[in-house]
Design an enzyme around this catalytic site. Sequence first.
Site, short mmCIF file in Angstrom:
data_model
loop_
_atom_site.label_atom_id
_atom_site.label_comp_id
_atom_site.label_asym_id
_atom_site.label_seq_id
_atom_site.Cartn_x
_atom_site.Cartn_y
_atom_site.Cartn_z
N HIS A 2 0.84 -1.20 0.00
CA HIS A 2 0.00 0.00 0.00
C HIS A 2 0.87 1.25 0.00
O HIS A 2 2.01 1.25 0.49
CB HIS A 2 -0.98 -0.01 1.17
CG HIS A 2 -0.42 0.39 2.51
ND1 HIS A 2 -0.31 1.71 2.90
CD2 HIS A 2 0.02 -0.35 3.55
CE1 HIS A 2 0.16 1.76 4.13
NE2 HIS A 2 0.38 0.54 4.54
N ASP A 51 6.09 3.66 6.45
CA ASP A 51 4.90 2.82 6.40
C ASP A 51 3.97 3.43 5.35
O ASP A 51 3.30 4.41 5.62
CB ASP A 51 4.23 2.79 7.77
CG ASP A 51 2.89 2.05 7.80
OD1 ASP A 51 2.55 1.41 6.79
OD2 ASP A 51 2.20 2.14 8.82
N GLU A 54 -5.26 2.01 2.28
CA GLU A 54 -5.08 0.94 3.26
C GLU A 54 -5.36 1.42 4.67
O GLU A 54 -5.95 0.71 5.50
CB GLU A 54 -3.66 0.38 3.17
CG GLU A 54 -3.41 -0.88 4.02
CD GLU A 54 -2.91 -0.58 5.43
OE1 GLU A 54 -2.81 -1.52 6.24
OE2 GLU A 54 -2.61 0.59 5.73
N GLU A 55 -4.92 2.65 4.97
CA GLU A 55 -5.03 3.17 6.33
C GLU A 55 -6.47 3.45 6.74
O GLU A 55 -6.76 3.70 7.92
CB GLU A 55 -4.19 4.45 6.48
CG GLU A 55 -2.71 4.28 6.19
CD GLU A 55 -1.97 3.47 7.25
OE1 GLU A 55 -2.61 3.02 8.21
OE2 GLU A 55 -0.75 3.27 7.10
N ASP A 87 4.49 -5.22 3.67
CA ASP A 87 4.15 -4.08 4.54
C ASP A 87 5.29 -3.90 5.54
O ASP A 87 6.38 -4.46 5.37
CB ASP A 87 2.82 -4.34 5.25
CG ASP A 87 2.06 -3.07 5.59
OD1 ASP A 87 2.71 -2.07 5.97
OD2 ASP A 87 0.82 -3.06 5.49
N HIS A 132 3.62 4.96 12.69
CA HIS A 132 2.59 6.00 12.71
C HIS A 132 3.01 7.24 13.50
O HIS A 132 2.21 7.86 14.19
CB HIS A 132 1.26 5.44 13.24
CG HIS A 132 0.53 4.62 12.23
ND1 HIS A 132 -0.82 4.34 12.32
CD2 HIS A 132 0.94 4.00 11.10
CE1 HIS A 132 -1.20 3.60 11.30
NE2 HIS A 132 -0.13 3.37 10.54
#
Length: 339
Positions: free
Chosen positions: A62, A171, A201-202, A224, A308
């Site tokens: 992603h 990420d 994706e998130e 990922d 994140h």
Amino acid sequence: MMNSTVELLKALTAPEAVSGCEDSLTSLLTDILSDLGDVTVDKMSNVFCTFGSGRHFLLDAHIDEIGLVVTDVTDSGYLKLSPVGGVDRRFLPASEVVVLSDKRLRGVVCAMPPHLRSDKNKKTADFSQLAIDIGMSAQEARAAVKPGDRAAFVHRFDILPGGLVSSNCLDNRSGAAAVILALKKLKGVPAKITAMFSSQEEVGMRGAQAGAFASDAEEAISVDVSFGWSPQCSKDDCGNLSGGAMIGYSPVLSRDMSAALADCAKRNSIPYQKEVMSGRTSTTADVIGVSHGGVKTGLISVPLRYMHTPSEVIDPADVESAASLIAAYITERSGGFNA
């Protein structure tokens, strides 16, 4: 094509691509992939690169990132906000952002000076208590920004002492880099390769779900990031940076593929480590595996610290391990290279 893994990572982490607004990265990927195969972009802003014939393998990474969305402009000119994806409120105060309106506008998330804080307001602020300061009056702000505009955390790419790389959207640009490096190694393999760089994706893996359904692949590998150990983390929950690609083991993944990936890594002296999960993987593997009539799916992850946050950290060597493992697995499954 970039000349090194670090150079590729730097290029991929430059564009902002908050979920649902991936167009700037879509354009870059189209340019990067044009020499590798047939490139298409679907209605979800998924980017596909396809080449070869034979057994059909789908590779997915992603490309979207977490961020913020503007919900209102206050009478004081501040921008009210909500999260896009799993944003950690703890690091938001004083974070630098770029509001992606008709023009790129720099801003700062409001933060109370420590001198003015009391015991009752030392808790982490709710999103309802936060706002973005763009230094404009209400009239100026309302002319420049619309509710629904995204805000991204300022991108800074740094090489740390020792060769580790830091940026805020590793990420999952790390996974995207691993797939691109694998594609370069797979030219000439007697297989059909479809690389999908999936959107959203998130916010629910929406791009991968739609894109995998359309691909009709026989096997898939989701690429990922996963948790890299750092102080305050449990070593039982994390992999190690510089320890190689993490191979996923989970009830929702193909047991045969997980074992075959580990055996392949051993045969080819590729550094790897195992990641065991008791259920869903929280990656696109969860939706790819049940798309269409079902797809045998494996998971390879790059260990990453501080997920994140605006300063994620990886070892580029782990990206290269993931790429080498993908390429070696598909090469073996396909019977080697064409003469």
